[in-house]
Design an enzyme around this catalytic site. Structure first.
Site, PDB file in Angstrom:
ATOM      1  CG  HIS A 260      -1.751  -1.275   1.491  1.00  5.91           C
ATOM      2  ND1 HIS A 260      -2.903  -1.507   1.063  1.00  5.91           N
ATOM      3  CD2 HIS A 260      -1.240  -2.384   2.258  1.00  5.91           C
ATOM      4  CE1 HIS A 260      -3.446  -2.798   1.601  1.00  5.91           C
ATOM      5  NE2 HIS A 260      -2.492  -3.238   2.164  1.00  5.91           N
TER       6      HIS A 260
ATOM      7  CB  SER B  26      13.147  22.891 -14.119  1.00  6.65           C
ATOM      8  OG  SER B  26      12.380  24.027 -14.065  1.00  6.65           O
TER       9      SER B  26
ATOM     10  CE  LYS C 118      10.950  19.778 -10.206  1.00  3.06           C
ATOM     11  NZ  LYS C 118       9.864  20.520 -10.752  1.00  3.06           N
TER      12      LYS C 118
ATOM     13  CD  GLU D 129       8.120  12.721 -15.068  1.00  5.10           C
ATOM     14  OE1 GLU D 129       7.060  13.524 -14.945  1.00  5.10           O
ATOM     15  OE2 GLU D 129       9.095  13.461 -15.399  1.00  5.10           O
TER      16      GLU D 129
END
Ligand code: ARG
Length: 463
Positions: A161, A282, A288, A295
Site C-alpha cells: 500500500h 527545469s 530540479k 515518466e
C-alpha cells in the site's frame, strides 16, 4: 475523381482509376514500405521454389532474383520511388521489378496471392521483433542483476500500500524485476515458437493447383514447417496479437519500475539518484532534476496497450479468411514494437546508471516500525505466545513508541515490560533491520544470502 489510370495489377476489369479518397484510405505503402526487406526475402524464396519445382524456368528465376536484389538495394539507398497508386509494398516492388527485368517479373506471382504474401512478410517482421525484444530484455535483466549484486545486503523499506511494511534488501527488490522480465522473455520465446509456421503457398485462401513445395519455402525462410491449413494461414494474425499482448505485459513491468523511479528520485524519498544522462533540468527552477525518461516510459505503456486493444478489435469480428481490415494490423504493431524497443533500451540505461542512496535507504528501512513483525515473531518463538496475542502485544508497543515519538528499538526494557512482563533484552537483537533481513532465509525470502544465490543463478543464465 482522380484521373489516374486503372491499376496495372488488378485493372483488367476496371476502366477508371480510384477516387483520390479511395486511394488514401486503401493505400498502405506509407507504412508497409517498412516490410520491403521481408517482402523481397519471401519473393526470392518463392521464385527459387517455383524454379526448383519446374513451374517457372531457371532463367526467369535468376532474372527475378537479380532484379529483386536490385530493388532492395534501391530501397536501402533511399532511391526507390514509392507510389501510392500502387497501393502497397507488394505491388510497388513487383512494378519496379517489371521495369528492371521486363516480362519474367509477371511470373513471380504464380501460385501466390498478396494474402499469403503479406502474411509471410508480416510474420517474418514480427518474428524479428520477438528476437529484438528478447535481446533487449537480456540486456535489461543484466543491468538489474548488476544492481542486485552490488546491493545484496543493503536494507531498504519494503512496501505494501506504499506504506512501510518490512525491511527488505535492495538486491531482492532488483531481482523481483529480473523475475518479471524473465517471464516476459518467456512469453516472447513462446510466441516466436508458435508463430514459426510459414503461410506462403496458401495462395489466396484455398491453396494452389501448381505443384509447389511448401516445405522448401518454409525452410528457406527459417520457419519450422508450412502452416497446415490454407484458410488459417491467410487469416491468422494470432502471431501479432501474441506479440502485442506480450509487449503490453512487458510494458506494464517497465511502467511499474518507472513509477518506482519517479517516487524514489523525489526529494521526499531520495532513495536513488538518476544519472544526468536520464534526467532533465527545469528552465525556471534550478534545483530540479526531473525523471523525464521514467515518466515517459510510464506513459508509453498506454500506446502499447492501445495498439493491442486496436488489433484485437480489428480481428474479433472477421469471418475467414482475409479481409482488408487486416491491413490495420501493421501500424499498430510497428508503433508498439518501436515503443517497446525504445523503452527497453531506455530502462536498461537508467538502471545501469542508477545510484542507490544507501544511507537514505537504510534510514527509511528502520523508520515506520518496520520490524514490528520481527518483534511479534520473537514473542511467539521465545515466549511461546500464540501469534494473535503476540500481534496484540506488538501493537501496544508500537502505540507506545508512536506516543513517545520514537522507534521500537528506542523503547527501554522496563517500558516494554509494562506491556508484557516476560520480555527480555534479547528482544533488541530482532529490532535491527540488518537482523530482520538476515533472518528472512525462507526460499524466495529477502535474506542477503538468498539474494546472492539468486543473482549468481541469473548471472549464469544471462551470461
Ligand atoms: N496491403 C494488404 C495488407 O496489408 C496486402 C494484402 C492485400 N490483399 C488483398 N486481397 N487485397 O493487408
Amino acid at each position: 475523381m482522380s484521373e489516374t489510370s486503372a491499376n496495372t495489377m488488378w485493372g483488367g476489369r476496371f476502366s477508371a482509376g480510384p477516387d483520390a479518397i479511395m486511394e488514401a484510405i486503401n493505400a498502405s505503402i506509407d507504412f508497409d514500405r517498412r516490410l520491403a526487406p521481408q517482402d523481397i526475402r519471401g519473393s526470392r524464396a518463392h521464385a527459387a521454389m517455383l524454379a526448383a519445382c519446374g513451374i517457372i524456368s531457371h532463367e526467369d528465376a535468376a532474372a527475378i532474383d537479380a532484379g529483386l536484389s536490385q530493388v532492395l538495394a534501391e530501397i536501402t539507398r533511399g532511391e526507390f520511388v514509392f507510389s501510392t497508386a500502387l497501393e502497397d509494398i507488394h505491388m510497388n516492388v513487383e512494378a519496379r521489378l517489371r521495369e528492371i527485368i521486363g516480362t519474367p517479373a509477371g511470373r513471380l506471382h504464380t501460385a501466390r496471392s498478396r494474402n499469403d504474401q503479406v502474411a509471410v512478410d508480416f510474420r517474418l517482421w514480427v518474428r524479428e521483433q520477438c528476437d529484438a525484444a528478447i535481446a533487449g530484455l537480456d540486456a535489461l535483466m543484466r543491468a538489474f542483476v548488476t544492481q542486485a549484486e552490488a546491493g545484496a545486503d543493503w536494507v531498504m523499506p519494503g512496501f505494501t500500500h506504499l506504506q512501510t511494511a518490512q525491511p527488505v534488501t535492495w538486491g531482492h527488490h532488483m531481482l523481483a524485476y529480473v523475475e518479471m522480465f524473465a517471464r516476459d522473455r518467456g512469453r516472447f520465446e513462446d510466441a516466436r515458437r508458435r508463430m514459426n509456421e510459414c503461410p506462403l503457398g496458401a495462395a489466396a485462401l484455398a491453396g494452389t493447383s501448381f505443384p509447389i513445395d511448401r516445405d522448401m519455402t518454409a525452410a528457406a525462410l527459417g520457419f519450422d514447417r508450412p502452416a497446415a491449413n490454407s484458410l488459417d494461414a491467410v487469416s491468422d494474425r494470432d502471431f501479432a496479437l501474441e506479440f502485442l499482448a506480450a509487449s503490453a505485459i512487458c510494458a506494464t513491468h517497465l511502467s511499474r519500475f518507472a513509477e518506482e523511479l519517479v517516487i524514489w528520485s523525489s526529494a521526499q524519498f531520495r532513495f536513488v539518484r538518476m544519472s544526468d544522462r536520464f534526467s532533465t533540468g527545469s528552465s525556471i527552477m534550478p534545483q530540479k532534476r526531473n525523471p523525464d525518461a521514467a515518466e515517459l516510459l510510464r506513459a508509453k505503456m498506454g500506446r502499447i496497450l492501445g495498439a493491442t486493444v486496436a488489433l484485437f478489435t480489428v480481428m474479433k469480428g472477421l469471418p475467414l479468411t482475409y479481409s482488408k481490415d487486416m491491413q490495420e494490423d501493421k501500424e499498430q504493431a510497428f508503433d508498439a514494437a518501436d515503443t517497446l524497443m525504445l523503452g527497453l533500451a531506455a530502462m536498461e540505461g537508467m538502471v545501469r546508471d542508477l545510484t542507490a542512496n544507501r544511507a537514505a535507504l537504510e534510514a527509511a528501512a528502520a523508520a515506520g516500525f518496520s520490524t514490528a513483525t520481527d518483534l511479534a515473531d520473537w514473542l511467539v518463538r521465545e515466549l511461546g505466545l500464540p501469534f494473535r496475542e503476540a500481534h496484540h502485544v506488538t501493537g501496544a508497543l508500537v502505540k507506545l513508541a508512536e506516543d513517545k515519538g520514537c522507534d521500537l528499538p528506542d523503547l527501554t526494557l522496563s517500558e516494554m515490560q509494562k506491556i508484557h512482563g516476560q520480555i527480555t533484552d534479547a528482544v533488541y537483537s530482532v529490532l535491527g533491520v540488518q537482523n530482520s533481513v538476515a533472518s528472512r532465509t525462507s526460499y524466495g525470502g529477502t535474506a542477503p544470502a538468498n539474494v546472492r544465490a539468486r543473482a549468481a543463478h541469473w548471472r549464469e543464465v544471462l551470461g
